[in-house]
Design a protein around this motif. Structure first.
Motif, PDB file in Angstrom:
ATOM      1  N   VAL A   4       0.861  -1.184   0.000  1.00 60.88           N
ATOM      2  CA  VAL A   4       0.000   0.000   0.000  1.00 60.88           C
ATOM      3  C   VAL A   4       0.897   1.234   0.000  1.00 60.88           C
ATOM      4  O   VAL A   4       1.835   1.324   0.783  1.00 60.88           O
ATOM      5  N   LYS A  48       0.893   5.389   0.197  1.00 63.51           N
ATOM      6  CA  LYS A  48       0.081   6.579   0.486  1.00 63.51           C
ATOM      7  C   LYS A  48       0.929   7.826   0.256  1.00 63.51           C
ATOM      8  O   LYS A  48       2.039   7.933   0.762  1.00 63.51           O
ATOM      9  N   ALA A 107       1.072  11.863   0.807  1.00 58.74           N
ATOM     10  CA  ALA A 107       0.420  12.874   1.635  1.00 58.74           C
ATOM     11  C   ALA A 107       1.179  14.183   1.568  1.00 58.74           C
ATOM     12  O   ALA A 107       2.407  14.201   1.484  1.00 58.74           O
ATOM     13  N   SER A 161       2.323  19.192  -4.977  1.00 54.49           N
ATOM     14  CA  SER A 161       3.534  18.419  -4.717  1.00 54.49           C
ATOM     15  C   SER A 161       3.870  17.521  -5.898  1.00 54.49           C
ATOM     16  O   SER A 161       5.016  17.444  -6.335  1.00 54.49           O
ATOM     17  N   ASN A 194       5.085  19.433  -8.828  1.00 55.94           N
ATOM     18  CA  ASN A 194       6.457  19.840  -8.590  1.00 55.94           C
ATOM     19  C   ASN A 194       7.436  18.670  -8.787  1.00 55.94           C
ATOM     20  O   ASN A 194       8.541  18.841  -9.295  1.00 55.94           O
ATOM     21  N   ILE A 252      12.023  14.748 -10.366  1.00 51.80           N
ATOM     22  CA  ILE A 252      12.010  13.645  -9.398  1.00 51.80           C
ATOM     23  C   ILE A 252      11.086  12.548  -9.913  1.00 51.80           C
ATOM     24  O   ILE A 252      11.354  11.365  -9.763  1.00 51.80           O
ATOM     25  N   ALA A 253      10.002  12.973 -10.543  1.00 54.56           N
ATOM     26  CA  ALA A 253       9.138  12.008 -11.220  1.00 54.56           C
ATOM     27  C   ALA A 253       9.418  12.126 -12.717  1.00 54.56           C
ATOM     28  O   ALA A 253       9.536  13.227 -13.240  1.00 54.56           O
ATOM     29  N   LEU A 266       9.871  13.611   0.184  1.00 51.29           N
ATOM     30  CA  LEU A 266      10.489  14.086  -1.052  1.00 51.29           C
ATOM     31  C   LEU A 266      10.587  15.606  -1.008  1.00 51.29           C
ATOM     32  O   LEU A 266       9.622  16.288  -0.624  1.00 51.29           O
ATOM     33  N   PRO A 267      11.742  16.152  -1.406  1.00 46.91           N
ATOM     34  CA  PRO A 267      11.974  17.592  -1.277  1.00 46.91           C
ATOM     35  C   PRO A 267      11.316  18.399  -2.383  1.00 46.91           C
ATOM     36  O   PRO A 267      11.989  18.977  -3.235  1.00 46.91           O
ATOM     37  N   VAL A 268      10.002  18.436  -2.396  1.00 45.23           N
ATOM     38  CA  VAL A 268       9.290  19.270  -3.370  1.00 45.23           C
ATOM     39  C   VAL A 268       8.474  20.299  -2.589  1.00 45.23           C
ATOM     40  O   VAL A 268       8.452  20.275  -1.371  1.00 45.23           O
ATOM     41  N   VAL A 269       7.838  21.224  -3.312  1.00 42.32           N
ATOM     42  CA  VAL A 269       7.040  22.254  -2.647  1.00 42.32           C
ATOM     43  C   VAL A 269       5.571  22.054  -2.986  1.00 42.32           C
ATOM     44  O   VAL A 269       5.220  22.104  -4.160  1.00 42.32           O
ATOM     45  N   PRO A 270       4.696  21.846  -1.994  1.00 39.47           N
ATOM     46  CA  PRO A 270       4.990  21.536  -0.582  1.00 39.47           C
ATOM     47  C   PRO A 270       5.556  20.120  -0.437  1.00 39.47           C
ATOM     48  O   PRO A 270       5.344  19.293  -1.334  1.00 39.47           O
ATOM     49  N   PRO A 271       6.283  19.818   0.667  1.00 40.47           N
ATOM     50  CA  PRO A 271       6.913  18.507   0.823  1.00 40.47           C
ATOM     51  C   PRO A 271       5.930  17.352   0.675  1.00 40.47           C
ATOM     52  O   PRO A 271       4.788  17.453   1.130  1.00 40.47           O
ATOM     53  N   LEU A 272       6.388  16.319   0.009  1.00 41.50           N
ATOM     54  CA  LEU A 272       5.527  15.159  -0.245  1.00 41.50           C
ATOM     55  C   LEU A 272       5.976  13.993   0.628  1.00 41.50           C
ATOM     56  O   LEU A 272       7.144  13.621   0.627  1.00 41.50           O
ATOM     57  N   GLN A 273       5.035  13.463   1.392  1.00 43.51           N
ATOM     58  CA  GLN A 273       5.362  12.318   2.231  1.00 43.51           C
ATOM     59  C   GLN A 273       4.823  11.041   1.587  1.00 43.51           C
ATOM     60  O   GLN A 273       3.662  10.994   1.188  1.00 43.51           O
ATOM     61  N   VAL A 274       5.689  10.047   1.476  1.00 47.06           N
ATOM     62  CA  VAL A 274       5.281   8.785   0.866  1.00 47.06           C
ATOM     63  C   VAL A 274       5.382   7.678   1.904  1.00 47.06           C
ATOM     64  O   VAL A 274       6.446   7.448   2.473  1.00 47.06           O
ATOM     65  N   THR A 275       4.248   7.041   2.188  1.00 48.62           N
ATOM     66  CA  THR A 275       4.254   5.910   3.119  1.00 48.62           C
ATOM     67  C   THR A 275       4.106   4.636   2.293  1.00 48.62           C
ATOM     68  O   THR A 275       3.130   4.478   1.566  1.00 48.62           O
ATOM     69  N   TYR A 276       5.094   3.763   2.392  1.00 46.97           N
ATOM     70  CA  TYR A 276       5.171   2.571   1.547  1.00 46.97           C
ATOM     71  C   TYR A 276       5.106   1.372   2.493  1.00 46.97           C
ATOM     72  O   TYR A 276       6.038   1.116   3.236  1.00 46.97           O
ATOM     73  N   LEU A 312       8.596   7.495 -10.070  1.00 47.25           N
ATOM     74  CA  LEU A 312       9.003   8.518  -9.119  1.00 47.25           C
ATOM     75  C   LEU A 312      10.189   7.944  -8.346  1.00 47.25           C
ATOM     76  O   LEU A 312      10.108   6.829  -7.823  1.00 47.25           O
ATOM     77  N   ASP A 313      11.289   8.696  -8.297  1.00 45.22           N
ATOM     78  CA  ASP A 313      12.509   8.151  -7.726  1.00 45.22           C
ATOM     79  C   ASP A 313      12.621   8.454  -6.232  1.00 45.22           C
ATOM     80  O   ASP A 313      12.821   9.587  -5.828  1.00 45.22           O
ATOM     81  N   ALA A 367      15.574  10.309  -4.455  1.00 37.86           N
ATOM     82  CA  ALA A 367      15.655  11.767  -4.379  1.00 37.86           C
ATOM     83  C   ALA A 367      15.224  12.276  -3.013  1.00 37.86           C
ATOM     84  O   ALA A 367      15.528  13.407  -2.652  1.00 37.86           O
TER      85      ALA A 367
END
Lengths: 345, 379
Positions: free
Chosen positions: A287, A289, A291, A298, A301, A307-308, B263-273, B331-332, B335
């Motif tokens: 899974v 997510k 956020a 985001s 960007n 990055i993507a 991930l260091p983007v604006v606004p910061p992106l949090q990825v929970t894997y 998406l890497d 980074a």
């Protein structure tokens, strides 16, 4: 005034910030000019609450008046709690001709047939949306006004936005909605977020969309970071391309504020460097997510900064394109890279 | 004492004819601890000469470690004590060796730290939220049986009890803060090079009010001439924990393997894997098998090596997880930064927070963290 009404006032007063109190009470129109002036806003919340309780007692206001005040406040400040989206399906022939009075009557009578103890209040907002407040009770208890469900529906559209709905109440609301809007079914649209305005804009495509052009005009970068002119020149074109593709996928300008997106992946593991896992039959279950305070910005960007990779994968661009933020991804058939997203139900 | 030692104190006192004994002790201590710090670097440097990049590996984590064995630690360690250590999230720090710390003096340390906290509170320097009437009872105790090798010093547990501000007279005191100092499988060459007046317990964990942590630290600094510093759990260390925990799955289910990236983007992106436990384990064992094959080809498979995990396997595991992610989202993750990893066996955060949920694998985790703490210590 009984204790439950007092608690309702206390609850309301704790939610409404002091600086919005006068305008909200003014809109409500249940207080005389003198009473409104007597609410000294430099006083503590506690003192103001006591004062309001006294005024309500003096004016002999009842539950229905208090819920009115709550609705006025919620309609003006809808970006609270978690909003879920539902979609009405298979409209009947007369679905397009349902108008407000008819919908009101029908909805109230249908929901009262299903639940005996229920209190429904409806209000039409200026932007054509119908707001419904439902306080639920059951066979043994009167409607609980402290935990109401709010429903927002734009007539003649298939979209319904709901907050604070329990699993037990869901089928009851669904049935009442389907019958009163003259549709045959309703389904979960797999889109939820804290900002009602954002998910509504996303659903109704009310954001700046960018379409591919044959001769892409590079969009202006907001804050160019490259300083060396030679490097700058060499990188300008790919950067502009990435930005163009990022905007095509997620939209331009300000984007609807979505907080998260969830993907349930049940696809095969494929990696040329790992034969064992690639040959494995079972899917790799995980899974993911994403956020952010503004997820779409985001992601845009991510794509514009590299990055993507671009073009953006359909998995991510499906969020604005399909207006969804919950996906179940499975492998579809034996093809090497074909995958589709299937709704969860 | 060596003449002309290069501490500022010495320079200041050089012209004075008489020196107080206290001063000379201070100077001696400083110069001594300095020499140990140097010896830690040199002893690591010596082992790393076998590698290709000695200069770099001297400041890195071991690139190979034994696969975690399930320790039935409850047989060795008092279960009540153990219960105090697991299932709590600890904020980690490193501590330089303690000068003249005695495991036999714990009772007197308890009294002294209680008095120290009381004195600091009266000065009004510390937390003002709590009233002046509040009394703190400190207790130091040994957690015997935690030490793995003969060189490891026994773990010390510190608990602070207090009464809530508005408690009734007869209400019992409740624990408000706890912390511990430990050394599990510390580098033997380094530990042996320490003179007998120094005790090395490089890993410090604390849980409770920040103000009390600060007080306890400053008491240690004053009494044992040591220094504390924040211990982040590095990206590599987090990857190690992921691999070590996943490796335990057949014995004790990890339930899930969860990573949180930013991930260091604006606004910061949090990825929970979050990966299904079975699938994570199969990916891990596939990475392990690949390595075994290589070993057999090179006729390297010795008994002791079979049970060791190499950094290549750890990074291979992470690479597999990242490539599966990339294949879907293009998406890497490289980074971004890995902030947190967790399984049912425990969780670790980059900010230096660790929770160990299963005591059976506690030793493995603490061994890794002890190594991190020793590395983080200023040389």
């Amino acid at each position: 005034m009984d204790t439950s009404n007092k608690r309702l006032i206390q609850r309301l007063m704790s939610r409404i910030p002091i600086k919005m109190l006068r305008t909200t009470l003014g809109k409500w129109g249940r207080l005389t000019e003198v009473q409104l002036k007597s609410m000294n806003l430099t006083q503590s919340k506690w003192a103001l609450t006591e004062k309001l309780i006294a005024i309500c007692e003096e004016n002999e206001l009842e539950v229905k008046h208090l819920t009115e005040l709550e609705m006025i406040y919620i309609i003006d400040n809808p970006n609270q709690g978690m909003w879920h989206t539902f979609q009405l399906m298979d409209p009947e022939d007369d679905a397009q001709s349902v108008e407000l009075t008819q919908f009101k009557e029908q909805f109230k009578s249908h929901i009262r047939e299903l639940v005996r103890q229920v209190s429904v209040k409806m209000k039409k907002h200026t932007d054509e949306a119908v707001w419904i407040r439902i306080a639920w009770g059951d066979a043994f208890s009167r409607p609980n006004h402290l935990k109401p469900t709010y429903v927002v529906h734009h007539l003649q559209t298939p979209y319904v936005f709901v907050t604070s709905l329990t699993a037990k109440q869901k089928p009851l609301l669904s049935q009442a909605l389907v019958l009163s809007t003259r549709h045959q079914a309703i389904k979960d649209a797999n889109l939820s977020g804290r900002k009602l305005t954002a998910i509504r804009d996303l659903m109704m495509r009310q954001y700046q969309q960018v379409f591919p052009t044959k001769y892409p005009s590079p969009l202006t970068e907001h804050n160019p970071t490259v300083s060396n002119p030679h490097i700058g020149r060499e990188q300008a074109e790919p950067a502009a391309n990435r930005l163009q593709m990022a905007c095509e996928a997620f939209g331009g300008g300000m984007l609807p504020q979505l907080q998260s997106a969830v993907y349930k992946l049940e696809t095969k593991f494929r990696d040329q460097t790992n034969k064992t896992m690639t040959e494995r039959e079972e899917p790799f279950k995980c899974v993911v997510k994403f956020a952010s305070t503004n997820l779409l910005e985001s992601l845009r960007n991510c794509a514009s900064s590299g990055i993507a990779s671009t073009p953006v994968t359909p998995l991510l661009s499906s969020i604005p394109l399909k207006g969804r933020n919950y996906f179940v991804i499975t492998d579809n058939g034996p093809g090497p890279s074909s995958k589709t997203d299937q709704p969860q139900n | 004492m060596p003449p002309g030692a290069d501490t500022p104190e010495m320079e200041r006192h050089q012209n004075s004819v008489t020196r107080t004994p206290l001063n000379s002790v201070v100077v001696q201590r400083r110069s001594k601890s300095k020499s140990y710090r140097l010896s830690y670097r040199s002893c690591l440097g010596a082992t790393s000469r076998l590698c290709f990049t000695p200069a770099l590996t001297a400041r890195r984590l071991n690139t190979s470690r034994r696969a975690p064995k399930s320790h039935n630690i409850t047989e060795k360690v008092n279960p009540e004590k153990l219960a105090l250590l697991v299932k709590t999230e600890w904020q980690l720090s490193y501590v330089s060796p303690l000068y003249q710390f005695r495991h036999t003096q714990l009772k007197s340390y308890s009294r002294q730290l209680s008095a120290f906290i009381a004195a600091e509170k009266q000065q009004g320097l510390a937390v003002e939220v709590e009233g002046p009437q509040k009394t703190f009872r400190v207790s130091f105790s040994l957690v015997q049986g935690m030490a793995e090798s003969d060189d490891d010093a026994e773990t010390v547990l510190i608990q602070i009890h207090s009464k809530p501000l508005f408690a009734r007279q007869d209400e019992p005191q409740r624990p408000v803060w706890s912390g511990w100092l430990t050394c599990i499988n510390g580098n033997p060459d380094y530990l042996r090079s320490l003179p007998k007046d120094f005790i090395c317990l490089p890993l410090f964990g604390s849980s409770g009010a920040e103000a009390l942590t600060t007080l306890v630290k400053s008491w240690f600094q004053q009494f044992f001439d040591c220094c504390f510093g924040p211990l982040e759990i590095s990206h590599t260390c987090l990857q190690w924990l992921m691999a070590l925990w996943t490796n335990c799955h057949t014995e004790s289910s990890i339930q899930h393997l969860k990573m949180i990236w930013t991930l260091p983007v604006v606004p910061p992106l949090q990825v929970t894997y979050t990966v299904n436990s079975e699938d994570a384990w199969e990916l891990w064992s596939s990475v392990r098998k690949e390595k075994e094959k290589e070993n057999k080809a090179g006729e390297m498979a010795k008994d002791e090596e079979e049970n060791s995990i190499d950094i290549e396997e750890v990074t291979g595991f992470m690479q597999g997880l990242k490539s599966h992610f990339y294949r879907h989202f293009r998406l890497d993750l490289s980074a971004g930064s890995l902030d947190q990893v967790s399984t049912a066996l425990g969780s670790a955060k980059y900010k230096g927070r660790i929770k160990i949920s299963n005591s059976r694998y506690m030793i493995t985790t603490l061994t890794l963290l002890t190594e991190c703490a020793l590395l983080k210590m200023p040389i």
